[in-house]
Design a protein around this motif. Structure first.
Motif, PDB file in Angstrom:
ATOM      1  N   GLU A 101       0.828  -1.148  -0.092  1.00 54.78           N
ATOM      2  CA  GLU A 101      -0.058  -0.053  -0.203  1.00 54.78           C
ATOM      3  C   GLU A 101       0.832   1.317  -0.182  1.00 54.78           C
ATOM      4  O   GLU A 101       0.311   2.232  -0.673  1.00 54.78           O
ATOM      5  CB  GLU A 101      -1.082  -0.140   1.241  1.00 54.78           C
ATOM      6  N   GLU A 102       1.980   1.223   0.675  1.00 55.09           N
ATOM      7  CA  GLU A 102       2.676   2.446   0.823  1.00 55.09           C
ATOM      8  C   GLU A 102       3.465   2.670  -0.499  1.00 55.09           C
ATOM      9  O   GLU A 102       3.816   3.730  -0.908  1.00 55.09           O
ATOM     10  CB  GLU A 102       3.706   2.290   2.043  1.00 55.09           C
ATOM     11  N   ARG A 105       1.165   4.126  -3.033  1.00 56.84           N
ATOM     12  CA  ARG A 105       0.848   5.618  -2.361  1.00 56.84           C
ATOM     13  C   ARG A 105       2.134   6.273  -3.209  1.00 56.84           C
ATOM     14  O   ARG A 105       1.717   7.618  -3.551  1.00 56.84           O
ATOM     15  CB  ARG A 105       0.785   5.687  -1.085  1.00 56.84           C
ATOM     16  N   TYR A 202      -1.129  12.753  -3.676  1.00 52.83           N
ATOM     17  CA  TYR A 202      -0.740  12.897  -1.944  1.00 52.83           C
ATOM     18  C   TYR A 202      -0.775  14.444  -1.518  1.00 52.83           C
ATOM     19  O   TYR A 202      -1.329  14.411  -0.501  1.00 52.83           O
ATOM     20  CB  TYR A 202       0.752  12.375  -2.002  1.00 52.83           C
TER      21      TYR A 202
END
Length: 288
Positions: A101-102, A105, A202
């Protein structure tokens, strides 16, 4: 002719004698070698025999010593040995692997990995970008220069650990062929089309979060101000009603009257009292 015959006979005799000497020498040499080999074999055999005797004696002495030690050990009390506690494993100092997930992102996708696989050292080294003056006061944390923005710094940290090609390029290029600052400028220009949507998303989410936090802080400040105002009102209310709430004061007013209102009113009551006294005096005089 006689001399020649004699010379030939002498030469033949010499050759024959030489052959005899050679044969005798060979015979003696063979006998000497045979004797030497025999002596060596005897010495080797004797040495081996002595070695076996020494080894047997040593084994015997060792067995005897072991028996004595065992006998002595059986006579000694055996102390109780506490169990050794298990040693917990030492945690690894390596940084934990980032989760999927990171990575998603911060724009480290499969498409980016495939694009990076097509890069070479020459892709960075021959990129048409001029070197800028190095800013020596810019700190470096986790092998990433801090002149990048927040998202880029985290992306660079993750890509060094997740994409081995970038880590290899940076190791071979910096600082031998280019400065750290130029390396990351070239990298972000090359992969801009792959990471730009993630960087934009972001900062949009970060802006929304900051606005929500600002609203929450303003709401908390307003609630705190209202609570302080209500508390001040509650502290002032008893002082205003203290006079009317005192029952002794109400009883005095009922029995004695409101002295303040008489003082402030006209003096007509006193004049009527004086007239009554005049009438009494006049009646007394006429009767007498």
């Amino acid at each position: 002719m006689d001399l020649w015959e004699r010379a030939r006979a002498f030469a033949g005799e010499a050759a024959k004698r030489s052959q005899e000497l050679s044969a005798e020498a060979a015979k003696r040499s063979s006998a000497l070698v045979s004797e030497t080999a025999k002596k060596s074999k005897e010495i080797f055999s004797e040495t081996a025999s002595k070695s076996r005797e020494i080894a047997a004696e040593a084994t015997k002495q060792a067995d005897l010593l072991a028996g004595q030690i065992k006998h002595l050990a059986s006579d000694l009390p055996v102390p109780s040995i506490l169990p050794i506690p298990a040693i917990p494993p030492i945690p690894s100092a390596a940084a934990p692997e980032p989760d999927a997930e990171e990575l998603e992102r911060y724009g480290i996708t499969d498409d980016l990995r495939e694009f990076v696989k097509g890069m070479t050292i020459s892709t960075f080294r021959d990129f048409p970008l001029q070197d800028e003056p190095e800013m020596s006061d810019v700190p470096t944390v986790s092998n990433v220069r801090q002149d990048l923005n927040q998202w880029q710094a985290r992306h660079a940290t993750l890509v060094l650990s997740a994409v081995k090609e970038i880590s290899k390029f940076r190791y071979e290029l910096c600082p031998r062929y280019m400065k750290e600052r130029k390396f990351w400028r070239v990298y972000f220009l090359l992969v801009n089309s792959y990471i730009a949507p993630f960087e934009k998303k972001y900062f949009e989410e970060l802006k929304v979060k900051e606005e929500e936090e600002k609203k929450d802080s303003q709401k908390e400040a307003s609630q705190a101000s209202q609570a302080a105002t209500a508390e001040q009102k509650d502290t002032k209310a008893p002082s205003k009603t203290s006079a009317s709430a005192n029952p002794e004061h109400d009883l005095d007013v009922f029995l004695l009257g409101d002295l303040g209102s008489d003082d402030e009113g006209p003096d007509g009551g006193d004049d009527d009292l004086d007239d009554d006294f005049d009438k009494i005096d006049a009646t007394s005089v006429s009767t007498s």
